[in-house]
Motif scaffolding. Sequence first.
Motif, PDB file in Angstrom:
ATOM      1  N   GLN A  44       0.830  -1.208   0.000  1.00  0.00           N
ATOM      2  CA  GLN A  44       0.000   0.000   0.000  1.00  0.00           C
ATOM      3  C   GLN A  44       0.863   1.257   0.000  1.00  0.00           C
ATOM      4  O   GLN A  44       0.553   2.245  -0.677  1.00  0.00           O
ATOM      5  CB  GLN A  44      -0.933   0.007   1.219  1.00  0.00           C
ATOM      6  CG  GLN A  44      -1.820  -1.212   1.372  1.00  0.00           C
ATOM      7  CD  GLN A  44      -2.783  -1.394   0.227  1.00  0.00           C
ATOM      8  OE1 GLN A  44      -2.936  -0.538  -0.630  1.00  0.00           O
ATOM      9  NE2 GLN A  44      -3.427  -2.536   0.186  1.00  0.00           N
ATOM     10  N   ALA A  45       1.959   1.231   0.747  1.00  0.00           N
ATOM     11  CA  ALA A  45       2.861   2.387   0.779  1.00  0.00           C
ATOM     12  C   ALA A  45       3.523   2.584  -0.581  1.00  0.00           C
ATOM     13  O   ALA A  45       3.686   3.726  -1.042  1.00  0.00           O
ATOM     14  CB  ALA A  45       3.914   2.207   1.861  1.00  0.00           C
ATOM     15  N   PHE A 101      -4.514  12.602  -5.577  1.00  0.00           N
ATOM     16  CA  PHE A 101      -3.792  11.592  -4.804  1.00  0.00           C
ATOM     17  C   PHE A 101      -4.744  10.635  -4.088  1.00  0.00           C
ATOM     18  O   PHE A 101      -4.542   9.409  -4.095  1.00  0.00           O
ATOM     19  CB  PHE A 101      -2.887  12.291  -3.791  1.00  0.00           C
ATOM     20  CG  PHE A 101      -2.036  11.371  -2.966  1.00  0.00           C
ATOM     21  CD1 PHE A 101      -0.842  10.864  -3.469  1.00  0.00           C
ATOM     22  CD2 PHE A 101      -2.421  11.003  -1.682  1.00  0.00           C
ATOM     23  CE1 PHE A 101      -0.051  10.011  -2.714  1.00  0.00           C
ATOM     24  CE2 PHE A 101      -1.631  10.153  -0.924  1.00  0.00           C
ATOM     25  CZ  PHE A 101      -0.449   9.664  -1.437  1.00  0.00           C
ATOM     26  N   THR A 102      -5.794  11.180  -3.469  1.00  0.00           N
ATOM     27  CA  THR A 102      -6.701  10.363  -2.658  1.00  0.00           C
ATOM     28  C   THR A 102      -7.347   9.223  -3.432  1.00  0.00           C
ATOM     29  O   THR A 102      -7.278   8.069  -3.001  1.00  0.00           O
ATOM     30  CB  THR A 102      -7.768  11.247  -1.993  1.00  0.00           C
ATOM     31  OG1 THR A 102      -7.111  12.144  -1.073  1.00  0.00           O
ATOM     32  CG2 THR A 102      -8.788  10.421  -1.237  1.00  0.00           C
ATOM     33  N   PRO A 103      -7.996   9.490  -4.581  1.00  0.00           N
ATOM     34  CA  PRO A 103      -8.592   8.359  -5.305  1.00  0.00           C
ATOM     35  C   PRO A 103      -7.559   7.364  -5.822  1.00  0.00           C
ATOM     36  O   PRO A 103      -7.831   6.174  -5.924  1.00  0.00           O
ATOM     37  CB  PRO A 103      -9.350   9.022  -6.455  1.00  0.00           C
ATOM     38  CG  PRO A 103      -8.756  10.379  -6.607  1.00  0.00           C
ATOM     39  CD  PRO A 103      -8.318  10.777  -5.233  1.00  0.00           C
ATOM     40  N   GLY A 154      -5.164   3.222   4.124  1.00  0.00           N
ATOM     41  CA  GLY A 154      -5.172   4.260   3.103  1.00  0.00           C
ATOM     42  C   GLY A 154      -5.363   5.636   3.700  1.00  0.00           C
ATOM     43  O   GLY A 154      -4.755   6.617   3.254  1.00  0.00           O
ATOM     44  N   ALA A 155      -6.196   5.726   4.729  1.00  0.00           N
ATOM     45  CA  ALA A 155      -6.444   7.020   5.376  1.00  0.00           C
ATOM     46  C   ALA A 155      -5.155   7.579   5.975  1.00  0.00           C
ATOM     47  O   ALA A 155      -4.897   8.793   5.912  1.00  0.00           O
ATOM     48  CB  ALA A 155      -7.513   6.863   6.461  1.00  0.00           C
ATOM     49  N   TYR A 156      -4.326   6.710   6.539  1.00  0.00           N
ATOM     50  CA  TYR A 156      -3.060   7.161   7.122  1.00  0.00           C
ATOM     51  C   TYR A 156      -2.098   7.639   6.034  1.00  0.00           C
ATOM     52  O   TYR A 156      -1.457   8.690   6.170  1.00  0.00           O
ATOM     53  CB  TYR A 156      -2.429   6.020   7.911  1.00  0.00           C
ATOM     54  CG  TYR A 156      -1.149   6.392   8.619  1.00  0.00           C
ATOM     55  CD1 TYR A 156      -1.139   7.359   9.621  1.00  0.00           C
ATOM     56  CD2 TYR A 156       0.050   5.766   8.293  1.00  0.00           C
ATOM     57  CE1 TYR A 156       0.033   7.700  10.277  1.00  0.00           C
ATOM     58  CE2 TYR A 156       1.226   6.100   8.953  1.00  0.00           C
ATOM     59  CZ  TYR A 156       1.212   7.071   9.939  1.00  0.00           C
ATOM     60  OH  TYR A 156       2.371   7.417  10.593  1.00  0.00           O
ATOM     61  N   LEU A 157      -2.023   6.898   4.951  1.00  0.00           N
ATOM     62  CA  LEU A 157      -1.142   7.286   3.844  1.00  0.00           C
ATOM     63  C   LEU A 157      -1.588   8.614   3.232  1.00  0.00           C
ATOM     64  O   LEU A 157      -0.756   9.438   2.840  1.00  0.00           O
ATOM     65  CB  LEU A 157      -1.137   6.189   2.782  1.00  0.00           C
ATOM     66  CG  LEU A 157      -0.533   4.851   3.226  1.00  0.00           C
ATOM     67  CD1 LEU A 157      -0.781   3.781   2.168  1.00  0.00           C
ATOM     68  CD2 LEU A 157       0.964   4.990   3.496  1.00  0.00           C
ATOM     69  N   ILE A 158      -2.880   8.818   3.145  1.00  0.00           N
ATOM     70  CA  ILE A 158      -3.412  10.084   2.611  1.00  0.00           C
ATOM     71  C   ILE A 158      -3.109  11.232   3.572  1.00  0.00           C
ATOM     72  O   ILE A 158      -2.743  12.343   3.155  1.00  0.00           O
ATOM     73  CB  ILE A 158      -4.923   9.951   2.365  1.00  0.00           C
ATOM     74  CG1 ILE A 158      -5.177   8.989   1.196  1.00  0.00           C
ATOM     75  CG2 ILE A 158      -5.556  11.320   2.071  1.00  0.00           C
ATOM     76  CD1 ILE A 158      -6.616   8.546   1.056  1.00  0.00           C
ATOM     77  N   ALA A 169       2.189   9.508  -5.699  1.00  0.00           N
ATOM     78  CA  ALA A 169       2.927  10.772  -5.552  1.00  0.00           C
ATOM     79  C   ALA A 169       3.758  11.036  -6.789  1.00  0.00           C
ATOM     80  O   ALA A 169       3.860  12.182  -7.259  1.00  0.00           O
ATOM     81  CB  ALA A 169       3.803  10.718  -4.303  1.00  0.00           C
ATOM     82  N   GLN A 170       4.364   9.993  -7.349  1.00  0.00           N
ATOM     83  CA  GLN A 170       5.160  10.141  -8.573  1.00  0.00           C
ATOM     84  C   GLN A 170       4.296  10.645  -9.727  1.00  0.00           C
ATOM     85  O   GLN A 170       4.776  11.371 -10.601  1.00  0.00           O
ATOM     86  CB  GLN A 170       5.802   8.799  -8.934  1.00  0.00           C
ATOM     87  CG  GLN A 170       6.436   8.741 -10.326  1.00  0.00           C
ATOM     88  CD  GLN A 170       7.633   9.651 -10.481  1.00  0.00           C
ATOM     89  OE1 GLN A 170       8.295   9.964  -9.498  1.00  0.00           O
ATOM     90  NE2 GLN A 170       7.923  10.065 -11.713  1.00  0.00           N
TER      91      GLN A 170
END
Length: 282
Positions: free
Chosen positions: A145-146, A201-203, A183-187, A153-154
């Motif tokens: 997921q990361a 980024f979010t979707p 996913g919420a944490y990564l966002i 981001a790329q």
Amino acid sequence: MGREMAQSKGAQGTQAQGEPAASGTAGARHPGRRWRPYTAAVVAVAAVFAGSAAIGAHVRSGKTTAFKAPSGLPSAGPESLAIPVRPTVPVTLTVYEDLRSRASRDFARAYAPTFDALLRSGQVQLAYRLVTQSDTEHGGTGSAQAANAAACAQDQGKDQFRDYVAELWRKQPDPSSDKFASGAYLIRLAKKVKGIQEAEFTPCVQERDHQGWVRRSQQQFAAAHLGDVPVVDVNGRTYSVTGDKLTPAKLRKLVAAAVKQAQGTTPSAAPSPSASGQRAAG
């Protein structure tokens, strides 16, 4: 890596304005059955939402296998799995790392000055291959997921990729924790990175747009039997950081030898790679 670096729209069940009256009429004739039209309507709406959810799950499932390289990368070939920092130079230095791995994080931090100096020399391009060994070792999906989030981001630029990965290193949980699977944490971490547009980024994170790309990278890494991350590849020769006892000084010598070879001169003292160093990356 240091400094260098749909929604399933549930159909809204609507009823014709005349239906309640018809139900009322039916109810008058059969008092014991007045609930049936309403029950049928609820079941119908539930079926629509269930179908919509199934379609959404199918779409998400497809994205975990479909190959979609991040923006700025070729769509095919080994290069499509590596995120480059600087192109068209004699030597390509590829770093295999796992965003959930402590060894990868420590390597990225310790070698950041060396990478910076090599990039400034103008003779090296730096590329990153994201792999997911730690998910197999510890269970869960945090590394995958990361890596997908880093690819998202790329999509918005190499600076965003570099800075987002740096943020992942700063906030990396204990490897036994699967916090990156959120996913919420990564966002939330992306909000600290300048230039990342949340609307895009979010979707990308939620729908796992690059999960197939991440999966392909790990599959090729495992098939090449390159050992534990971090692993460094210098123009096609790979070196295990631990197995080959790599140091910043040794890495600079390896790069210098590769530069001489690429320029058509014979290196005076080319280091002898180990067995792992003779394997081609990817």
